[in-house]
Design a protein around this motif. Sequence first.
Motif, mmCIF file in Angstrom:
data_model
loop_
_atom_site.group_PDB
_atom_site.id
_atom_site.type_symbol
_atom_site.label_atom_id
_atom_site.label_comp_id
_atom_site.label_asym_id
_atom_site.label_seq_id
_atom_site.Cartn_x
_atom_site.Cartn_y
_atom_site.Cartn_z
ATOM 1 N N ARG A 90 -60.192 -23.199 -30.687
ATOM 2 C CA ARG A 90 -59.499 -22.372 -31.691
ATOM 3 C C ARG A 90 -59.241 -20.962 -31.148
ATOM 4 N N ARG A 91 -60.239 -20.372 -30.536
ATOM 5 C CA ARG A 91 -60.075 -19.022 -29.975
ATOM 6 C C ARG A 91 -59.038 -19.025 -28.855
ATOM 7 N N THR A 93 -56.483 -21.012 -28.459
ATOM 8 C CA THR A 93 -55.140 -21.149 -29.027
ATOM 9 C C THR A 93 -54.629 -19.800 -29.524
ATOM 10 N N LEU A 94 -55.466 -19.077 -30.225
ATOM 11 C CA LEU A 94 -55.069 -17.749 -30.714
ATOM 12 C C LEU A 94 -54.860 -16.767 -29.567
ATOM 13 N N LEU A 95 -55.715 -16.842 -28.576
ATOM 14 C CA LEU A 95 -55.614 -15.928 -27.439
ATOM 15 C C LEU A 95 -54.306 -16.134 -26.682
ATOM 16 N N ARG A 97 -51.464 -17.034 -27.853
ATOM 17 C CA ARG A 97 -50.386 -16.376 -28.602
ATOM 18 C C ARG A 97 -50.435 -14.868 -28.405
ATOM 19 N N LEU A 98 -51.638 -14.304 -28.405
ATOM 20 C CA LEU A 98 -51.793 -12.874 -28.186
ATOM 21 C C LEU A 98 -51.297 -12.481 -26.795
ATOM 22 N N ALA A 156 -60.123 -8.211 -31.427
ATOM 23 C CA ALA A 156 -60.619 -9.586 -31.387
ATOM 24 C C ALA A 156 -62.115 -9.627 -31.634
ATOM 25 N N PRO A 161 -56.858 -8.957 -37.257
ATOM 26 C CA PRO A 161 -55.631 -9.481 -36.674
ATOM 27 C C PRO A 161 -55.077 -8.488 -35.669
#
Length: 162
Positions: A90-91, A93-95, A97-98, A156, A161
């Motif tokens: 999960r982290r 996937t978000l990273l 995008r960042l 983070a 956000p």
Amino acid sequence: MSDKLNTNKPWEPRIIAFFCNWCTYTAADLAGTARMVYAPNARVIRIMCSGRLDPQFILTALREGADGVLIGGCHPGDCHYQEGNYKALRRFTLLKRLLDEMGIEPERVRMEWIAASEGDRVQKVMNEMTEHIRKLGPLHLEPKAAAMAAHGAGAARQGAPV
């Protein structure tokens, strides 16, 4: 003086590898014991679980000169801490995008599930990652991206956000 000597060397990718203690780090140890040869571009950092890897560590590695980051954890369902690798995914996937929003190629960060018995897979992934980063070239963070990396790392860490 050492900087003067280093300028004559061809560029080599610098990769930071965060490896789970129970699976990927053990697999890397197995690869070493079996004398498997792989690219020496990665500096391995042992962590207890891929789920404990804070995204700020990845951003800091990139800000401090790493050209790529490799994350290694247990296969889903094999986590020593039950669900740590799901949290890592999960982290991750978000990273990604960042990183894209920061102008950093998300391909510079890679996650792999490698079991303790897969020393040959460590060899393969390390070689693939090194060649991939070599094709991307050195990471030149613009000052704005570096500032975002520093801010993103702080945000983070706080769960805000970014």
